[in-house]
Design a protein around this motif. Structure first.
Motif, PDB file in Angstrom:
ATOM      1  N   TYR A 177      47.820 -84.544  -5.033  1.00  0.00           N
ATOM      2  CA  TYR A 177      48.507 -83.782  -4.838  1.00  0.00           C
ATOM      3  C   TYR A 177      49.903 -84.234  -3.634  1.00  0.00           C
ATOM      4  O   TYR A 177      50.974 -84.352  -4.219  1.00  0.00           O
ATOM      5  CB  TYR A 177      48.300 -82.486  -3.980  1.00  0.00           C
ATOM      6  N   ASP A 193      44.283 -82.151  -5.785  1.00  0.00           N
ATOM      7  CA  ASP A 193      44.105 -80.592  -5.790  1.00  0.00           C
ATOM      8  C   ASP A 193      43.222 -80.332  -5.760  1.00  0.00           C
ATOM      9  O   ASP A 193      42.254 -80.827  -7.400  1.00  0.00           O
ATOM     10  CB  ASP A 193      45.529 -80.379  -5.878  1.00  0.00           C
ATOM     11  N   ALA A 225      42.696 -77.625  -1.441  1.00  0.00           N
ATOM     12  CA  ALA A 225      43.041 -78.964  -1.949  1.00  0.00           C
ATOM     13  C   ALA A 225      41.796 -79.859  -0.597  1.00  0.00           C
ATOM     14  O   ALA A 225      41.317 -79.033   0.303  1.00  0.00           O
ATOM     15  CB  ALA A 225      44.158 -79.574  -1.196  1.00  0.00           C
TER      16      ALA A 225
END
Length: 287
Positions: free
Chosen positions: A72, A87, A132
């Motif tokens: 991410y 993620d 996350a």
């Protein structure tokens, strides 16, 4: 993390894997324990644990369930250190495996079989709230970690589930009984310490919680943007620079030396310690 109890020693906890990057062990992570009267002692048995950790890692590499997850965010956190966010919003079982600060997982990058062992820097609640995992990764030449730090947002990596017992905070609870907590970290060893602080351990209900955080210089010190929030939660930050420039007015030298200067523990039996860093630091801080 293992716990050993005997009639002659108080609990000494130490997870089997050392640090934000593992391959082979570079840091001694971590010790969370109640301190014995009049002195701080430790029984790390480093060489034995290294062999056990290496053997255990070999077994885990064969049996781990791997989950693909996209990067991410990846950006510099300090000199040679990178903030990496992955993620896991589409992998609820993976996200739920992180239950305690101080846990770690394995990570593989594309086309490389050898994994890195990474301490999870974000608190356990973060995966549920934000979807996350966050890490602080030291880029070491020729390592899987270096390859990871060279990837881009959207690149897919593989993660194992979170492992290890993490920091067993119940060993220094309730806060009223253990009002002093001393935390020591160097370099990327601050990664699981961030998870601990942001998970919360009743720091604001204790009379003295100090983090001695060592780095070569300010350019190599990660998470400076979080210091204010950590302080507001009840943790006093004591940065220690081993090679500061001429403008530095804070503590200099090594973490263990900075602690020795203020080594006044008025209630040893009511004191806990958490250490994550180089062997010299963990041994020097508890002598």
């Amino acid at each position: 993390m293992s716990v050993k109890l005997s009639s002659s020693t108080l609990p000494s906890l130490s997870p089997p894997l050392p640090h934000a990057y593992y391959s082979p062990p570079l840091l001694s992570m971590s010790i969370l324990r109640r301190l014995a009267p009049n002195h701080l002692t430790t029984h790390l048995r480093h060489h034995h644990r290294r062999r056990l950790a290496t053997a255990a890692a070999a077994v885990r590499q064969d049996t781990s369930i791997w989950t693909q997850a996209p990067l991410y965010e990846i950006e510099p956190a300090a000199e040679s250190l990178f903030h990496v966010s992955i993620d896991v919003s589409d992998s609820p079982d993976l996200a739920a495996s992180h239950t305690r600060a101080g846990q770690y997982l394995q990570l593989r990058v594309p086309d490389v079989e050898k994994p890195s062992f990474l301490a999870i820097a974000s608190p356990p609640s973060y995966a549920a709230e934000k979807g996350a995992f966050e890490f602080l990764v030291k880029s070491i030449a020729g390592s899987t970690a270096e390859l990871l730090c060279g990837l881009k947002k959207g690149d897919v990596v593989e993660l194992s589930q979170a492992s290890g017992r993490g920091f067993e905070i119940d060993q220094i609870e309730p806060a009223e009984k253990y009002p002093i907590v001393l935390i020591f970290a160097t370099g990327s060893g601050i990664s699981p310490i961030r998870s601990l602080i942001e998970s919360g351990f009743s720091a604001d209900k204790r009379s003295d919680v100090r983090l001695y955080y060592g780095a070569r210089n300010l350019k190599r010190m990660a998470y400076q943007d979080r210091f204010k929030d950590w302080e507001s939660s009840g943790v006093k930050i004591v940065p220690v620079l081993s090679q500061p420039d001429g403008r530095w007015t804070g503590e200099s030298g090594y973490v263990q030396a900075a602690f020795a200067k203020a080594k006044q523990i008025y209630s040893p039996t009511g004191t806990g310690a958490v250490l994550c860093g180089q062997k010299q630091m963990t041994e020097g801080a508890v002598v």
